[in-house]
Design a protein around this motif. Structure first.
Motif, PDB file in Angstrom:
ATOM      1  N   VAL A   1       0.635  -6.387  -7.989  1.00  0.00           N
ATOM      2  CA  VAL A   1       1.604  -5.298  -7.850  1.00  0.00           C
ATOM      3  C   VAL A   1       2.852  -5.788  -7.124  1.00  0.00           C
ATOM      4  O   VAL A   1       3.989  -5.477  -7.506  1.00  0.00           O
ATOM      5  N   ALA A   2       2.660  -6.584  -6.079  1.00  0.00           N
ATOM      6  CA  ALA A   2       3.794  -7.148  -5.345  1.00  0.00           C
ATOM      7  C   ALA A   2       4.641  -8.042  -6.237  1.00  0.00           C
ATOM      8  O   ALA A   2       5.880  -8.016  -6.179  1.00  0.00           O
TER       9      ALA A   2
ATOM     10  N   ILE B   1       5.409   2.312 -15.310  1.00  0.00           N
ATOM     11  CA  ILE B   1       6.117   2.226 -14.036  1.00  0.00           C
ATOM     12  C   ILE B   1       6.990   3.463 -13.884  1.00  0.00           C
ATOM     13  O   ILE B   1       7.481   4.015 -14.875  1.00  0.00           O
ATOM     14  N   CYS B   2       7.139   3.931 -12.662  1.00  0.00           N
ATOM     15  CA  CYS B   2       8.074   5.016 -12.375  1.00  0.00           C
ATOM     16  C   CYS B   2       9.395   4.394 -11.930  1.00  0.00           C
ATOM     17  O   CYS B   2       9.417   3.553 -11.021  1.00  0.00           O
TER      18      CYS B   2
ATOM     19  N   THR C   1      14.526   3.300  -7.389  1.00  0.00           N
ATOM     20  CA  THR C   1      13.185   3.211  -6.826  1.00  0.00           C
ATOM     21  C   THR C   1      12.207   2.855  -7.931  1.00  0.00           C
ATOM     22  O   THR C   1      12.161   3.516  -8.974  1.00  0.00           O
ATOM     23  N   ALA C   2      11.419   1.812  -7.700  1.00  0.00           N
ATOM     24  CA  ALA C   2      10.369   1.393  -8.629  1.00  0.00           C
ATOM     25  C   ALA C   2       9.026   1.606  -7.947  1.00  0.00           C
ATOM     26  O   ALA C   2       8.817   1.179  -6.810  1.00  0.00           O
ATOM     27  N   ASP C   3       8.124   2.275  -8.650  1.00  0.00           N
ATOM     28  CA  ASP C   3       6.813   2.613  -8.106  1.00  0.00           C
ATOM     29  C   ASP C   3       5.769   2.275  -9.165  1.00  0.00           C
ATOM     30  O   ASP C   3       5.889   2.715 -10.319  1.00  0.00           O
ATOM     31  N   ILE C   4       4.761   1.495  -8.791  1.00  0.00           N
ATOM     32  CA  ILE C   4       3.777   1.065  -9.783  1.00  0.00           C
ATOM     33  C   ILE C   4       2.387   1.000  -9.176  1.00  0.00           C
ATOM     34  O   ILE C   4       2.208   0.626  -8.007  1.00  0.00           O
ATOM     35  N   ALA C   5       1.400   1.407  -9.984  1.00  0.00           N
ATOM     36  CA  ALA C   5      -0.006   1.275  -9.607  1.00  0.00           C
ATOM     37  C   ALA C   5      -0.766   0.714 -10.800  1.00  0.00           C
ATOM     38  O   ALA C   5      -0.593   1.190 -11.924  1.00  0.00           O
TER      39      ALA C   5
ATOM     40  N   ALA D   1      -7.809  -0.578  -7.702  1.00  0.00           N
ATOM     41  CA  ALA D   1      -6.393  -0.211  -7.837  1.00  0.00           C
ATOM     42  C   ALA D   1      -5.585  -0.580  -6.598  1.00  0.00           C
ATOM     43  O   ALA D   1      -6.109  -0.711  -5.495  1.00  0.00           O
ATOM     44  N   ALA D   2      -4.290  -0.728  -6.813  1.00  0.00           N
ATOM     45  CA  ALA D   2      -3.314  -0.879  -5.726  1.00  0.00           C
ATOM     46  C   ALA D   2      -2.025  -0.221  -6.171  1.00  0.00           C
ATOM     47  O   ALA D   2      -1.712  -0.164  -7.366  1.00  0.00           O
ATOM     48  N   ASP D   3      -1.240   0.262  -5.205  1.00  0.00           N
ATOM     49  CA  ASP D   3      -0.069   1.097  -5.478  1.00  0.00           C
ATOM     50  C   ASP D   3       1.028   0.714  -4.481  1.00  0.00           C
ATOM     51  O   ASP D   3       0.758   0.568  -3.286  1.00  0.00           O
ATOM     52  N   SER D   4       2.242   0.554  -4.977  1.00  0.00           N
ATOM     53  CA  SER D   4       3.341   0.188  -4.080  1.00  0.00           C
ATOM     54  C   SER D   4       4.665   0.623  -4.682  1.00  0.00           C
ATOM     55  O   SER D   4       4.779   0.810  -5.901  1.00  0.00           O
ATOM     56  N   ALA D   5       5.671   0.790  -3.829  1.00  0.00           N
ATOM     57  CA  ALA D   5       7.002   1.195  -4.283  1.00  0.00           C
ATOM     58  C   ALA D   5       8.058   0.599  -3.355  1.00  0.00           C
ATOM     59  O   ALA D   5       7.802   0.345  -2.175  1.00  0.00           O
TER      60      ALA D   5
END
Length: 259
Positions: free
Chosen positions: A20-21, A73-74, A98-102, A109-113
């Motif tokens: 994710v990173a 991706i958001c 803003t980019a937000d992805i899980a 799972a992992a989630d970051s923005a």
């Protein structure tokens, strides 16, 4: 119900978090003046496919959304801050993205923005981005065994107050692990010493987000994209964090952020 993860399971989430990173680092690299949001979406799809990961967003149908989400991706621009639906929009000089992805890898799972400025940055945009980053670090610092959930919320709120930003409590952080959204909900405003006790093995997605001059939100007609109600610009920072017997472990830390 909150599931406590074993050290082995946390390490599996860390594997997902590193990917994710990598994706967010790549999005920050390619997001430039003249780039279409749909091109970013398709680039990320390719990265996910190549890694053998699964998008947590594709076909996601929460109560607040309008039908299944059909992107990986958001991407939220300027006054949009959450759940931005990638669409035919070409980035302009000075846009705030803003980019937000899980994603999930091998069932974890992992989630970051993160929020970046495209091209020329206005100081007020950099200021609100830095405030969310500072609030995220404060939240991580409070994510320790023996503390309460309210300590995390209070840490975020304290930074928001210091910078003069209002805080919305409808959307915030959440538990994460086998799925993207698990218990508990983690508000971005709260009181220290309140709420459930934090235990080793808890994994949380912490995500302070602020709008410059309002705590109210509106939805786009697409049923997903959330904007500040007054049109003021926004920022959002998020990491997946594991609570341990010692220091909190950030599972989605990007190399550019250091340790």
């Amino acid at each position: 119900m909150i599931e406590l993860k074993t050290p082995t399971e946390v390490q599996r989430m860390h594997t997902t978090g590193r990917f994710v990173a990598e994706v967010l680092t790549e999005v920050g690299r390619i997001a430039d003046v003249g780039v279409n949001l749909l091109d970013i979406e398709h680039h990320v799809r390719g990265m996910i496919k190549q890694r053998g990961a699964e998008s947590c967003y594709w076909d996601y149908s929460p109560s607040f959304g309008k039908g299944p989400f059909r992107n990986v991706i958001c991407l939220s621009v300027n006054d949009a801050v959450l759940h931005g639906l990638p669409h035919d929009y070409v980035l302009r000089d000075g846009d705030v993205l803003t980019a937000d992805i899980a994603v999930s890898i091998d069932g974890w799972a992992a989630d970051s923005a993160c929020t970046v400025v495209v091209g020329t940055a206005a100081e007020e945009d950099l200021r609100i981005i830095r405030a969310t980053e500072e609030a995220l670090e404060a939240a991580i610092g409070a994510a320790r065994a023996g503390n309460k959930l309210g300590d995390i919320s209070a840490a975020i709120w304290a930074v928001a107050r210091e910078h003069g930003y209002p805080v919305n409590t409808e959307f915030g952080g959440h538990g994460i692990g086998r799925t993207m959204h698990e218990e508990p909900h983690v508000p971005n405003r709260g009181k220290a010493g309140r709420g459930i006790k934090l235990h080793p093995g808890m994994t949380l997605a912490l995500e302070p987000w602020f709008a410059r001059t309002t705590d109210q939100i509106v939805f786009d007609p697409d049923g997903w994209t959330i904007r500040s109600a007054d049109g003021s610009r926004t920022a959002h920072s998020e990491h997946t964090v594991a609570i341990t017997d010692d220091e909190p472990l950030v599972l989605t830390r990007r190399e550019s952020e250091g340790s």
